[in-house]
Design a protein around this motif. Structure first.
Motif, PDB file in Angstrom:
ATOM      1  N   GLY A  89      -4.613  -2.250  -7.427  1.00 44.79           N
ATOM      2  CA  GLY A  89      -5.044  -0.525  -7.469  1.00 44.79           C
ATOM      3  C   GLY A  89      -6.145  -0.453  -7.023  1.00 44.79           C
ATOM      4  N   SER A  90      -6.348  -1.745  -6.044  1.00 45.04           N
ATOM      5  CA  SER A  90      -7.668  -0.609  -5.081  1.00 45.04           C
ATOM      6  C   SER A  90      -7.273   0.064  -3.506  1.00 45.04           C
ATOM      7  CB  SER A  90      -8.165  -2.112  -4.203  1.00 45.04           C
ATOM      8  OG  SER A  90      -8.254  -2.746  -4.498  1.00 45.04           O
ATOM      9  N   THR A  91      -8.653   1.718  -4.170  1.00 45.47           N
ATOM     10  CA  THR A  91      -7.830   2.605  -3.096  1.00 45.47           C
ATOM     11  C   THR A  91      -9.026   2.710  -2.269  1.00 45.47           C
ATOM     12  OG1 THR A  91      -9.988   3.739  -4.950  1.00 45.47           O
ATOM     13  CG2 THR A  91      -7.669   3.464  -5.435  1.00 45.47           C
ATOM     14  N   TYR A  92      -8.895   4.002  -1.877  1.00 47.39           N
ATOM     15  CA  TYR A  92      -9.223   3.471   0.203  1.00 47.39           C
ATOM     16  C   TYR A  92      -9.632   5.567   0.204  1.00 47.39           C
ATOM     17  CZ  TYR A  92      -8.837  -0.998  -0.082  1.00 47.39           C
ATOM     18  OH  TYR A  92      -8.178  -2.409  -0.077  1.00 47.39           O
ATOM     19  N   TYR A  93     -10.460   5.361   0.663  1.00 50.37           N
ATOM     20  CA  TYR A  93     -10.864   7.360   1.373  1.00 50.37           C
ATOM     21  C   TYR A  93     -11.260   7.473   2.352  1.00 50.37           C
ATOM     22  CZ  TYR A  93      -9.916   7.927  -4.705  1.00 50.37           C
ATOM     23  OH  TYR A  93      -9.190   7.869  -4.974  1.00 50.37           O
ATOM     24  N   ALA A  94     -10.813   8.740   3.511  1.00 53.68           N
ATOM     25  CA  ALA A  94     -11.803   9.027   4.277  1.00 53.68           C
ATOM     26  C   ALA A  94     -13.029   9.876   3.877  1.00 53.68           C
ATOM     27  CB  ALA A  94     -11.151  10.238   4.822  1.00 53.68           C
ATOM     28  N   ASP A  95     -13.902   9.479   4.781  1.00 53.50           N
ATOM     29  CA  ASP A  95     -15.729  10.225   3.664  1.00 53.50           C
ATOM     30  C   ASP A  95     -15.318  11.150   3.857  1.00 53.50           C
ATOM     31  OD1 ASP A  95     -17.163   8.320   6.218  1.00 53.50           O
ATOM     32  OD2 ASP A  95     -16.247   7.588   4.468  1.00 53.50           O
ATOM     33  N   SER A  96     -14.405  12.338   4.300  1.00 54.41           N
ATOM     34  CA  SER A  96     -13.882  13.688   3.954  1.00 54.41           C
ATOM     35  C   SER A  96     -13.576  14.620   3.432  1.00 54.41           C
ATOM     36  CB  SER A  96     -13.780  14.791   5.254  1.00 54.41           C
ATOM     37  OG  SER A  96     -11.778  13.956   5.640  1.00 54.41           O
ATOM     38  N   VAL A  97     -12.924  13.716   2.279  1.00 51.20           N
ATOM     39  CA  VAL A  97     -12.434  13.792   1.180  1.00 51.20           C
ATOM     40  C   VAL A  97     -13.153  13.196  -0.046  1.00 51.20           C
ATOM     41  CG1 VAL A  97     -10.403  14.115   2.250  1.00 51.20           C
ATOM     42  CG2 VAL A  97     -10.137  11.704   1.200  1.00 51.20           C
ATOM     43  N   PHE A 142       1.081  -0.825   0.109  1.00 53.35           N
ATOM     44  CA  PHE A 142       0.241   0.141  -0.050  1.00 53.35           C
ATOM     45  C   PHE A 142       1.140   1.217   0.076  1.00 53.35           C
ATOM     46  CE2 PHE A 142      -4.427  -1.392   1.108  1.00 53.35           C
ATOM     47  CZ  PHE A 142      -4.774  -2.564   0.718  1.00 53.35           C
ATOM     48  N   MET A 143       0.153   2.060  -0.680  1.00 54.04           N
ATOM     49  CA  MET A 143       0.859   3.819  -0.381  1.00 54.04           C
ATOM     50  C   MET A 143      -0.108   4.267  -0.025  1.00 54.04           C
ATOM     51  SD  MET A 143       3.918   3.847  -3.665  1.00 54.04           S
ATOM     52  CE  MET A 143       4.752   5.398  -2.465  1.00 54.04           C
ATOM     53  N   GLY A 144       0.154   5.176   1.175  1.00 57.38           N
ATOM     54  CA  GLY A 144      -0.813   6.124   1.884  1.00 57.38           C
ATOM     55  C   GLY A 144      -0.927   7.603   1.482  1.00 57.38           C
ATOM     56  N   TRP A 145      -1.218   8.244   1.608  1.00 53.98           N
ATOM     57  CA  TRP A 145      -1.200   9.792   1.490  1.00 53.98           C
ATOM     58  C   TRP A 145      -2.047  10.396   2.928  1.00 53.98           C
ATOM     59  CZ3 TRP A 145       1.488  13.405  -0.402  1.00 53.98           C
ATOM     60  CH2 TRP A 145       2.026  12.696  -2.250  1.00 53.98           C
ATOM     61  N   PHE A 146      -1.162  10.754   4.172  1.00 57.73           N
ATOM     62  CA  PHE A 146      -1.391  11.030   5.166  1.00 57.73           C
ATOM     63  C   PHE A 146      -1.663  12.713   5.425  1.00 57.73           C
ATOM     64  CE2 PHE A 146      -2.462   6.752   6.722  1.00 57.73           C
ATOM     65  CZ  PHE A 146      -1.674   6.185   5.869  1.00 57.73           C
ATOM     66  N   ARG A 147      -2.257  13.301   6.316  1.00 56.01           N
ATOM     67  CA  ARG A 147      -1.904  14.585   6.472  1.00 56.01           C
ATOM     68  C   ARG A 147      -2.940  14.776   8.166  1.00 56.01           C
ATOM     69  NH1 ARG A 147      -7.998  17.127   4.046  1.00 56.01           N
ATOM     70  NH2 ARG A 147      -9.542  15.897   5.834  1.00 56.01           N
ATOM     71  N   GLN A 148      -2.172  15.963   8.553  1.00 52.94           N
ATOM     72  CA  GLN A 148      -1.889  16.484  10.361  1.00 52.94           C
ATOM     73  C   GLN A 148      -1.572  18.104   9.781  1.00 52.94           C
ATOM     74  OE1 GLN A 148       1.337  14.933  12.241  1.00 52.94           O
ATOM     75  NE2 GLN A 148       0.312  14.937  14.106  1.00 52.94           N
ATOM     76  N   LEU A 191      -1.996  12.648  -5.789  1.00 52.04           N
ATOM     77  CA  LEU A 191      -3.592  13.154  -5.307  1.00 52.04           C
ATOM     78  C   LEU A 191      -3.564  13.975  -6.038  1.00 52.04           C
ATOM     79  CD1 LEU A 191      -5.211  12.577  -2.754  1.00 52.04           C
ATOM     80  CD2 LEU A 191      -3.450  13.551  -1.648  1.00 52.04           C
ATOM     81  N   GLN A 192      -4.450  13.508  -6.988  1.00 57.60           N
ATOM     82  CA  GLN A 192      -5.688  14.819  -7.044  1.00 57.60           C
ATOM     83  C   GLN A 192      -6.572  15.490  -5.391  1.00 57.60           C
ATOM     84  OE1 GLN A 192      -4.478  16.626 -10.100  1.00 57.60           O
ATOM     85  NE2 GLN A 192      -6.344  18.392  -9.082  1.00 57.60           N
ATOM     86  N   MET A 193      -6.629  16.388  -6.285  1.00 66.66           N
ATOM     87  CA  MET A 193      -7.281  17.477  -4.926  1.00 66.66           C
ATOM     88  C   MET A 193      -7.996  18.335  -5.397  1.00 66.66           C
ATOM     89  SD  MET A 193      -5.128  17.454  -1.823  1.00 66.66           S
ATOM     90  CE  MET A 193      -3.624  18.935  -1.872  1.00 66.66           C
ATOM     91  N   ASN A 194      -9.272  17.921  -5.552  1.00 67.85           N
ATOM     92  CA  ASN A 194     -10.410  18.818  -6.407  1.00 67.85           C
ATOM     93  C   ASN A 194     -11.476  20.051  -4.667  1.00 67.85           C
ATOM     94  OD1 ASN A 194      -8.767  18.373  -8.477  1.00 67.85           O
ATOM     95  ND2 ASN A 194     -10.561  16.719  -9.228  1.00 67.85           N
ATOM     96  N   SER A 195     -11.459  20.554  -5.444  1.00 65.05           N
ATOM     97  CA  SER A 195     -12.955  21.222  -4.469  1.00 65.05           C
ATOM     98  C   SER A 195     -12.242  21.577  -3.371  1.00 65.05           C
ATOM     99  CB  SER A 195     -14.070  20.864  -4.447  1.00 65.05           C
ATOM    100  OG  SER A 195     -14.847  20.710  -5.914  1.00 65.05           O
ATOM    101  N   LEU A 196     -10.883  22.294  -2.820  1.00 61.81           N
ATOM    102  CA  LEU A 196     -10.351  22.547  -1.533  1.00 61.81           C
ATOM    103  C   LEU A 196     -11.113  23.255  -0.835  1.00 61.81           C
ATOM    104  CD1 LEU A 196      -6.351  22.036  -2.975  1.00 61.81           C
ATOM    105  CD2 LEU A 196      -7.186  20.545  -1.411  1.00 61.81           C
ATOM    106  N   LYS A 197     -11.070  23.127   0.929  1.00 62.25           N
ATOM    107  CA  LYS A 197     -11.518  23.843   1.700  1.00 62.25           C
ATOM    108  C   LYS A 197     -10.563  23.496   2.150  1.00 62.25           C
ATOM    109  CE  LYS A 197     -15.546  20.685   1.173  1.00 62.25           C
ATOM    110  NZ  LYS A 197     -16.690  19.937   1.948  1.00 62.25           N
ATOM    111  N   PRO A 198     -10.337  25.018   3.156  1.00 59.34           N
ATOM    112  CA  PRO A 198      -9.784  25.120   4.530  1.00 59.34           C
ATOM    113  C   PRO A 198      -9.285  24.600   5.130  1.00 59.34           C
ATOM    114  CG  PRO A 198     -11.450  26.893   4.084  1.00 59.34           C
ATOM    115  CD  PRO A 198     -11.751  25.708   3.046  1.00 59.34           C
ATOM    116  N   GLU A 199     -10.513  23.870   5.731  1.00 56.61           N
ATOM    117  CA  GLU A 199     -10.083  22.201   6.577  1.00 56.61           C
ATOM    118  C   GLU A 199      -9.127  21.451   5.577  1.00 56.61           C
ATOM    119  OE1 GLU A 199     -13.561  23.464   5.381  1.00 56.61           O
ATOM    120  OE2 GLU A 199     -14.654  22.273   5.445  1.00 56.61           O
TER     121      GLU A 199
END
Length: 125
Positions: free
Chosen positions: A56-64, A33-39, A81-89
């Protein structure tokens, strides 16, 4: 040992997009697995998205879900990691990690030992 290296962070206004890249050098076959995390400041590190590099299975947090997309270029040992509709949070330091967690722990930071140094994402309102 797998050594992920992130790139692509930056500053963007709310509603904008960014694409992060993670190049994994070293013996990558050990990493299922390779993953993206944030803090964010004052918060715990959380899983954002992960991909099983073989299936190639993918997993996402509900928030994204519906806004972020994780993908890979296996020939380049690179995950995006393509990030669209970005929010301040979404503002945080984003980290890439590689390891062999079980699928139910694909987004669990504690299940990864190979970490990159991170790239900052700042979203202004």
């Amino acid at each position: 040992q797998v050594q992920p290296v992130e790139s692509g962070g930056g500053s963007v206004q709310a509603g904008g997009s960014l694409r992060l890249s993670c190049a994994a050098s070293g013996y990558t076959r050990v990493s299922d697995f390779m993953g993206w995390f944030r803090q964010a400041p004052g918060k715990q590190r959380e899983g954002v998205a992960a991909i099983a590099t073989g299936a190639g299975s993918t997993y996402y947090a509900d928030s994204v879900k519906g806004r972020f997309t994780i993908s890979q270029n296996s020939a380049k040992n690179t995950v995006y990691l393509q990030m669209n509709s970005l929010k301040p949070e979404d503002t945080a330091m984003y980290y890439c990690a590689a390891d062999r967690p079980s699928f139910e722990h694909a987004l669990a930071p504690a299940r990864y030992v190979n970490w990159g140094q991170g790239t900052q994402v700042t979203v202004s309102s």
